[in-house]
Enzyme design. Structure first.
Site, PDB file in Angstrom:
ATOM      1  N   GLU B  39       0.831  -1.255   0.170  1.00  0.00           N
ATOM      2  CA  GLU B  39      -0.192   0.005  -0.065  1.00  0.00           C
ATOM      3  C   GLU B  39       0.962   1.084   0.003  1.00  0.00           C
ATOM      4  O   GLU B  39       0.639   2.293  -0.660  1.00  0.00           O
ATOM      5  CB  GLU B  39      -0.839   0.002   1.322  1.00  0.00           C
ATOM      6  CG  GLU B  39      -1.770   1.223   1.408  1.00  0.00           C
ATOM      7  CD  GLU B  39      -2.079   1.428   2.898  1.00  0.00           C
ATOM      8  OE1 GLU B  39      -2.114   0.691   3.643  1.00  0.00           O
ATOM      9  OE2 GLU B  39      -2.192   2.612   3.044  1.00  0.00           O
ATOM     10  N   ASP B  43       0.544   3.788  -2.926  1.00  0.00           N
ATOM     11  CA  ASP B  43       0.072   5.016  -2.849  1.00  0.00           C
ATOM     12  C   ASP B  43       1.198   6.175  -3.365  1.00  0.00           C
ATOM     13  O   ASP B  43       0.655   6.918  -4.160  1.00  0.00           O
ATOM     14  CB  ASP B  43       0.252   5.276  -1.020  1.00  0.00           C
ATOM     15  CG  ASP B  43      -0.059   6.788  -1.057  1.00  0.00           C
ATOM     16  OD1 ASP B  43      -1.219   7.303  -0.905  1.00  0.00           O
ATOM     17  OD2 ASP B  43       1.104   7.436  -0.599  1.00  0.00           O
ATOM     18  N   ASP B 112      -7.209   0.942   0.845  1.00  0.00           N
ATOM     19  CA  ASP B 112      -6.015   0.439   0.886  1.00  0.00           C
ATOM     20  C   ASP B 112      -5.571  -0.789  -0.024  1.00  0.00           C
ATOM     21  O   ASP B 112      -4.439  -0.757  -0.551  1.00  0.00           O
ATOM     22  CB  ASP B 112      -5.700  -0.090   2.341  1.00  0.00           C
ATOM     23  CG  ASP B 112      -5.766   1.232   3.298  1.00  0.00           C
ATOM     24  OD1 ASP B 112      -5.675   2.321   3.029  1.00  0.00           O
ATOM     25  OD2 ASP B 112      -5.699   0.971   4.644  1.00  0.00           O
ATOM     26  N   GLU B 115      -4.807   0.374  -3.408  1.00  0.00           N
ATOM     27  CA  GLU B 115      -3.403   0.864  -3.572  1.00  0.00           C
ATOM     28  C   GLU B 115      -2.362  -0.013  -3.602  1.00  0.00           C
ATOM     29  O   GLU B 115      -1.498   0.131  -4.254  1.00  0.00           O
ATOM     30  CB  GLU B 115      -3.042   2.089  -2.276  1.00  0.00           C
ATOM     31  CG  GLU B 115      -4.010   3.367  -2.593  1.00  0.00           C
ATOM     32  CD  GLU B 115      -3.328   4.303  -1.368  1.00  0.00           C
ATOM     33  OE1 GLU B 115      -3.506   5.492  -1.668  1.00  0.00           O
ATOM     34  OE2 GLU B 115      -3.273   3.900  -0.256  1.00  0.00           O
TER      35      GLU B 115
END
Lengths: 227, 227
Positions: B39, B43, B112, B115
């Site tokens: 994640e 991100d 989450d 990502e």
């Protein structure tokens, strides 16, 4: 001109479109075609490339620690230090006012230009070129980074220091709460029984006050260690 | 199993290492080898790819507007909507407690995982694979985004609305300041003379109070427009 050639040599990157570098070095006080959009792009690619480097280098590190390490590496101070090492200040194009007030040595101006240059290299040479540049610029810092200490809060640092020496964890006590409900001030003590050490901290939350107290004790401990 | 094949088809990406996808779908409540690190990586790559898309699509937009548009596109709500459209919830691996409490439909859990999947595709297929995926997933949103309205604050929206109708700009007045110096509350009015409209806002700063007042007037205006 000498400065610019010097910068190009240090970047070790050959621009196809040199105007992009010029734009990256142009502060908004100078003209409309300035580095703000390139800075936006460079900030993005830099954040990601540093994240990827850390992800590879520390295969066991949890996400929170990776985030903290990244924040240390891409913060204004670090970026402006790198910019200074490349003498970027000498190459900046600033408006007259900024020039007179010393904008070329202001950390925020330098850091923005550093990000803009990374954005310009990405636009000019694509992802591989930006990756190579960021690796080169950040390598010494990536190699020296210590995931155990950097970016950690004072309570965590203090706790680890004590655990490493088999000393019982500190006790925190709220000494006083002052002010009205929505704007209170907390006074907290941090006490390490075995070492007979105590310090106080103040803050707008209990947590903030504890951190300040832990910081004070931790500094006392480090000072002792130096003697 | 059906769900997972369905997800793979929708991602339109063939994993060399399917374990990466499994890891991206594993919530921390399930096991240690979970999606938190992926994640972090996802991100970063997502933020950057969206930044680059916006940079290209809006060649004249200033940096601040680009930032606001990006924030809209990568926020939890948008990511969880995309995750829902891919039925990611059905494929999640959750701990028992999370499963029972409906973690598979919680926006934060879904965002989450979204990502993390982007991070997994980047690790597995490199930058071009991640770029293609993000373009595909975000294309409808990128095409529909309106840089003129999205993410702008209420005062700016109100001002543009009025300027477009040749109406004089609103006047803001501080009606009262309450509380002690370090925790004041401001009451502000926003008045549009020509329309004989007034609304009030409250906030811990004058700016915040003005925004709230502007928001209230703006909503009244939009309501009027609908009637």
């Amino acid at each position: 001109m000498y400065s610019l050639n010097n910068l190009l040599r240090q970047l070790a990157y050959e621009f196809q479109d040199k105007n992009l570098l010029t734009q990256a070095l142009t502060h908004r006080s100078h003209s409309g075609n300035n580095n703000e959009r390139l800075e936006f792009l460079g900030d993005g690619v830099l954040n990601f490339l540093v994240a990827h480097q850390l992800f590879q280098r520390f295969p066991k590190l949890p996400e929170g620690d990776l985030s903290r390490l990244r924040a240390q590496l891409v913060k204004e101070q670090t970026l402006s230090e790198i910019a200074i090492s490349l003498n970027i200040g000498e190459c900046l194009r600033l408006g007259e006012g900024e020039l007179k007030s010393g904008g070329w040595r202001r950390p925020s101006v330098l850091a923005d230009a550093m990000e803009a240059i990374i954005g310009a290299v990405f636009l000019d040479g694509g992802y591989p070129a930006a990756e190579a540049l960021v690796q080169r610029l950040f390598l010494p810092r990536l190699e020296n980074i210590d995931p155990k200490s950097i970016g950690k809060d004072a309570k965590s640092l203090l706790q680890e220091f004590l655990q490493g020496r088999k000393i019982d964890l500190p006790e925190y006590h709220v000494l006083a709460t002052e002010g009205e409900a929505h704007c209170q001030t907390f006074r907290v003590s941090c006490h390490i029984a075995k070492l007979q050490m105590t310090a106080e901290g103040k803050g707008s939350s209990r947590r903030a006050a504890e951190q300040q107290a832990a910081q004070a004790v931790y500094e006392q401990l480090l000072d002792k260690g130096k003697k």
